[in-house]
Design a protein around this motif. Structure first.
Motif, short mmCIF file in Angstrom:
data_model
loop_
_atom_site.label_atom_id
_atom_site.label_comp_id
_atom_site.label_asym_id
_atom_site.label_seq_id
_atom_site.Cartn_x
_atom_site.Cartn_y
_atom_site.Cartn_z
N LYS A 20 24.91 -4.99 17.52
CA LYS A 20 24.48 -3.89 16.66
C LYS A 20 23.52 -2.94 17.37
CE LYS A 20 22.48 -2.90 12.16
NZ LYS A 20 21.91 -3.43 10.95
N SER A 21 22.66 -3.50 18.22
CA SER A 21 21.70 -2.66 18.93
C SER A 21 22.31 -1.96 20.14
CB SER A 21 20.49 -3.50 19.37
OG SER A 21 20.89 -4.45 20.34
N GLY A 22 23.55 -2.33 20.49
CA GLY A 22 24.22 -1.66 21.60
C GLY A 22 23.98 -2.28 22.95
N GLN A 36 35.61 -8.86 20.17
CA GLN A 36 36.10 -9.21 21.50
C GLN A 36 35.00 -8.84 22.48
OE1 GLN A 36 39.78 -7.12 22.02
NE2 GLN A 36 40.87 -8.41 20.55
N ILE A 37 34.50 -9.85 23.19
CA ILE A 37 33.38 -9.67 24.11
C ILE A 37 33.84 -10.07 25.50
CG2 ILE A 37 31.02 -10.35 24.64
CD1 ILE A 37 30.77 -11.12 21.62
N ARG A 38 33.65 -9.19 26.45
CA ARG A 38 34.05 -9.50 27.82
C ARG A 38 33.04 -10.43 28.48
NH1 ARG A 38 34.90 -4.13 30.92
NH2 ARG A 38 34.55 -5.69 32.48
N THR A 39 33.52 -11.35 29.27
CA THR A 39 32.66 -12.29 29.99
C THR A 39 31.73 -11.55 30.94
OG1 THR A 39 34.43 -13.91 29.87
CG2 THR A 39 32.65 -14.38 31.39
N ASP A 40 32.23 -10.51 31.58
CA ASP A 40 31.39 -9.73 32.50
C ASP A 40 30.20 -9.11 31.79
OD1 ASP A 40 33.21 -10.34 34.46
OD2 ASP A 40 34.21 -8.38 34.39
N ASP A 41 30.38 -8.70 30.53
CA ASP A 41 29.28 -8.09 29.77
C ASP A 41 28.20 -9.12 29.45
OD1 ASP A 41 30.47 -5.58 29.81
OD2 ASP A 41 31.55 -5.94 27.94
N LEU A 42 28.58 -10.38 29.27
CA LEU A 42 27.59 -11.43 29.01
C LEU A 42 26.69 -11.65 30.21
CD1 LEU A 42 29.71 -14.13 27.16
CD2 LEU A 42 28.04 -12.56 26.17
N GLU A 45 22.49 -7.75 33.24
CA GLU A 45 21.04 -7.96 33.26
C GLU A 45 20.41 -7.69 31.90
OE1 GLU A 45 17.49 -9.18 34.72
OE2 GLU A 45 19.39 -9.23 35.81
N ALA A 46 20.82 -6.61 31.23
CA ALA A 46 20.25 -6.24 29.94
C ALA A 46 20.52 -7.32 28.89
CB ALA A 46 20.80 -4.90 29.47
N VAL A 47 21.74 -7.85 28.88
CA VAL A 47 22.11 -8.89 27.90
C VAL A 47 21.34 -10.17 28.19
CG1 VAL A 47 23.99 -10.35 27.07
CG2 VAL A 47 24.36 -7.91 27.41
N ARG A 48 21.27 -10.57 29.46
CA ARG A 48 20.56 -11.81 29.78
C ARG A 48 19.07 -11.69 29.47
NH1 ARG A 48 20.72 -13.02 35.17
NH2 ARG A 48 21.70 -11.09 35.74
N THR A 49 18.48 -10.53 29.72
CA THR A 49 17.06 -10.32 29.42
C THR A 49 16.80 -10.38 27.92
OG1 THR A 49 16.81 -8.94 31.38
CG2 THR A 49 15.12 -8.72 29.69
N ALA A 50 17.64 -9.69 27.14
CA ALA A 50 17.46 -9.68 25.68
C ALA A 50 17.70 -11.06 25.09
CB ALA A 50 18.41 -8.67 25.05
N ARG A 59 15.71 -6.75 21.17
CA ARG A 59 16.24 -5.46 21.61
C ARG A 59 15.39 -4.95 22.76
NH1 ARG A 59 12.32 -3.46 18.14
NH2 ARG A 59 12.58 -4.29 16.10
N ILE A 60 15.93 -3.97 23.44
CA ILE A 60 15.21 -3.40 24.57
C ILE A 60 14.00 -2.64 24.05
CG2 ILE A 60 15.35 -1.72 26.44
CD1 ILE A 60 18.29 -2.44 26.70
N ILE A 61 12.85 -2.90 24.62
CA ILE A 61 11.63 -2.19 24.25
C ILE A 61 11.41 -1.13 25.30
CG2 ILE A 61 9.16 -2.40 23.88
CD1 ILE A 61 9.68 -5.32 23.06
N ASP A 62 11.42 0.12 24.87
CA ASP A 62 11.25 1.20 25.84
C ASP A 62 9.93 1.91 25.61
OD1 ASP A 62 11.78 2.57 23.53
OD2 ASP A 62 13.59 3.53 24.25
#
Length: 72
Positions: A20-22, A36-42, A45-50, A59-62
């Protein structure tokens, strides 16, 4: 979604929030269908950090986000 949650070590709810947060790209063929979620997207870096963040928010804190409560 369940497989993605297992791979990241989080819950399905956390995966939904990341989608939902993109942060986590996902596609639904039709509304209500499983994501449908791609393995590469998992592995991004952004996904692993979140996903590694404990508690809320996942979510990403900017620098443009204003705090709801100021430190006093």
């Amino acid at each position: 979604m369940t497989e993605a949650a297992k791979a990241l070590g989080v819950t399905n709810h956390a995966i939904r929030r990341l989608i939902k947060s993109g942060i986590l790209p996902a596609v639904q063929v039709v509304p209500g269908a499983p994501y449908q979620i791609r393995t590469d997207d998992l592995a991004s870096e952004a996904v692993r950090t979140a996903a590694a963040r404990k508690g809320r928010p996942r979510r990403i804190i900017d620098s443009d986000t204003l705090p709801m409560f100021t430190d006093t």
